[in-house]
Scaffold this active site. Structure first.
Site, mmCIF file in Angstrom:
data_model
loop_
_atom_site.group_PDB
_atom_site.id
_atom_site.type_symbol
_atom_site.label_atom_id
_atom_site.label_comp_id
_atom_site.label_asym_id
_atom_site.label_seq_id
_atom_site.Cartn_x
_atom_site.Cartn_y
_atom_site.Cartn_z
ATOM 1 N N LYS A 1 -12.308 0.691 -0.368
ATOM 2 C CA LYS A 1 -11.385 1.612 -1.290
ATOM 3 C C LYS A 1 -11.980 1.703 -2.630
ATOM 4 O O LYS A 1 -13.052 2.468 -2.951
ATOM 5 C CB LYS A 1 -10.153 0.700 -1.171
ATOM 6 C CG LYS A 1 -9.371 0.607 0.291
ATOM 7 C CD LYS A 1 -7.877 0.275 0.042
ATOM 8 C CE LYS A 1 -7.372 0.140 1.624
ATOM 9 N NZ LYS A 1 -7.324 1.594 2.247
ATOM 10 N N SER B 1 0.682 -1.281 0.009
ATOM 11 C CA SER B 1 0.043 -0.072 0.014
ATOM 12 C C SER B 1 0.809 1.291 0.065
ATOM 13 O O SER B 1 0.316 2.324 -0.212
ATOM 14 C CB SER B 1 -0.879 -0.112 1.118
ATOM 15 O OG SER B 1 -0.157 -0.031 2.332
ATOM 16 N N HIS C 1 -5.799 -3.284 -2.132
ATOM 17 C CA HIS C 1 -5.718 -2.446 -3.000
ATOM 18 C C HIS C 1 -6.037 -2.922 -4.644
ATOM 19 O O HIS C 1 -6.067 -2.353 -5.353
ATOM 20 C CB HIS C 1 -4.473 -1.717 -3.074
ATOM 21 C CG HIS C 1 -4.197 -0.822 -1.761
ATOM 22 N ND1 HIS C 1 -4.690 0.344 -1.382
ATOM 23 C CD2 HIS C 1 -3.756 -1.265 -0.642
ATOM 24 C CE1 HIS C 1 -4.486 0.874 -0.419
ATOM 25 N NE2 HIS C 1 -3.967 -0.174 0.306
#
Ligand code: PLP
Length: 389
Positions: free
Chosen positions: A240, A181, A209
């Site tokens: 996200k 990340s 992610h």
């Protein structure tokens, strides 16, 4: 000692390390352009990568759920909080990831902690990457298993640990992030998956992610590396790219059954609220229907890397939508972050403990709906501030 005296003493230590943090206030809907402390800026710091958090279909799904079900689930999943909506979301997530089953958690942090502590305990072995997310680190510590931290992405070191410490009678967990990340590189899954298998280890992949942003259909790094059918435990977040809140752990039906029974961060907390569940389901439909979002996201990240690289600013090892610019010092990084804000760009300065000491950096994350011109303007501003080219 009073609480304020304790806080002052501890905060002095934080300040002395150069890692004092304060909260910025943003205003307005999640979008490529937002107001930060009154100033309109281009947002290059978020994880709403696909710009779905304020998408009309996502918002409409959340509104409908609030009207029909209310704003809370009214209990933990095992005590009257298990709605048909949760089950539907989990079936859809399992289908999307090609796994047997999935289980929703309140956050990705809680999913990682809850999965690791459910799977291993004292006497067992965990092999974790040196750049693992804090939620993995904390899950490892809580489990009381023996934790060996392996140099980042180093398969030889991982194999050496497996050779010297794994044994047929010892439960062994290999943990990796799909996308790291703070660096934007990926785990070497094509080699990591067979290596873990060869040594009889369980593989936990946190693809917080990668979910929605990578792979031909947005399934993430396992799809990108052609190993989607071979991940034992697959965690990810709904907060996200999926523009909502919450998280999941996916794997076999037996895994789901185990987590429902023993995973403390699943059991002892309220079930996800209906609006967030329905927002995530709507986002999953958009990930399938609008592949242009992830394609464009990755193209913009590549454009940014190229624009910076050709002017002498490296962004290695990024190959994803997370683009770091290494600065080194804490103060220099935060000062650069402020100057970019003044120029109308919000990129986040990142310091220890989010990254190793001495590697403070700007962490830049484009969104699928930024324009090429906006990305170029950011690159120009960084070049102007860093003083190269
Ligand atoms: C790699 C990784 N795993 C897990 C998480 C936690 O996810 P959540 O925000 O849903 O708790 C994050 C987010 O910061 C992350 O970057």
């Amino acid at each position: 000692m009073t609480i304020d005296a304790i806080a002052a003493e501890l905060l002095d230590a934080v300040r002395a390390r150069g890692t004092y943090r304060s909260l910025r206030v943003l205003t307005g809907a999640q979008a490529p352009r937002m107001r930060v402390e009154g100033r309109e800026v281009l947002l290059f710091a978020g994880s709403n990568y696909l710009d779905l958090a304020h998408h009309p279909e996502v918002v409409e799904a959340a509104e409908r759920a609030a009207r029909d079900y209310g704003c809370a689930s009214g209990g933990s999943r095992l005590i009257c909080g298990n709605l048909d909506l949760h089950e539907a979301l989990e079936s859809e997530l399992a289908k999307f990831l090609g796994q047997g089953a999935a289980l929703a958690f309140a956050t990705g942090y809680m999913a990682n902690v809850g999965v690791i502590t459910a799977l291993v305990r004292e006497g067992d072995l965990i092999l974790s990457d040196a750049l693992a997310h804090a939620s993995i680190v904390d899950g490892c510590r809580l489990s009381r298993a023996e934790v060996r931290v392996v140099p980042h992405g180093d398969l030889d070191a991982l194999e050496a640990e497996l050779r010297s410490r794994a044994s047929p009678g010892r439960r062994t967990l290999v943990v990796a992030d799909g996308v790291y990340s703070m660096d934007g590189d990926t785990a070497p899954l094509a080699e990591l998956v067979p290596l873990a298998r060869r040594w009889g280890a369980i593989l936990l992949l946190d693809d917080a992610h990668g979910t929605g942003t990578l792979g031909a259909t947005g399934r993430g790094t396992p799809e990108l590396f052609g190993v989607a059918g071979e991940i034992d435990v697959w965690t990810g977040t709904l907060g996200k790219a999926l523009g909502s809140f919450g998280a999941f752990a996916a794997g076999s039906h037996a895994l789901r059954e185990l987590l429902v029974n023993v995973s403390r961060s699943f059991i002892f907390t309220c079930a996800l609220p209906p609006p967030q569940v329905e927002a995530a389901r709507a986002a999953l439909r958009l990930v399938a229907a609008e592949p242009w979002r992830r394609t464009r996201l990755q193209a913009l990240a590549q454009r940014l890397r190229t624009r910076l690289g050709e002017r002498g600013i490296p962004t290695a090892p990024s190959t994803t939508q997370i683009v770091p610019v290494l600065i080194g010092g804490n103060q220099a990084t935060m000062a650069l972050c402020e100057r970019l804000l003044e120029r109308g760009f919000y990129t986040q300065g990142i310091r220890h403990p989010s990254v190793p000491e001495g590697t403070a950096r700007l962490r830049i994350t484009p969104m699928a709906t930024h324009s090429e011109e906006e990305v170029d303007a950011l690159a120009d501003a960084i070049v102007a501030e860093i003083g190269l080219a």
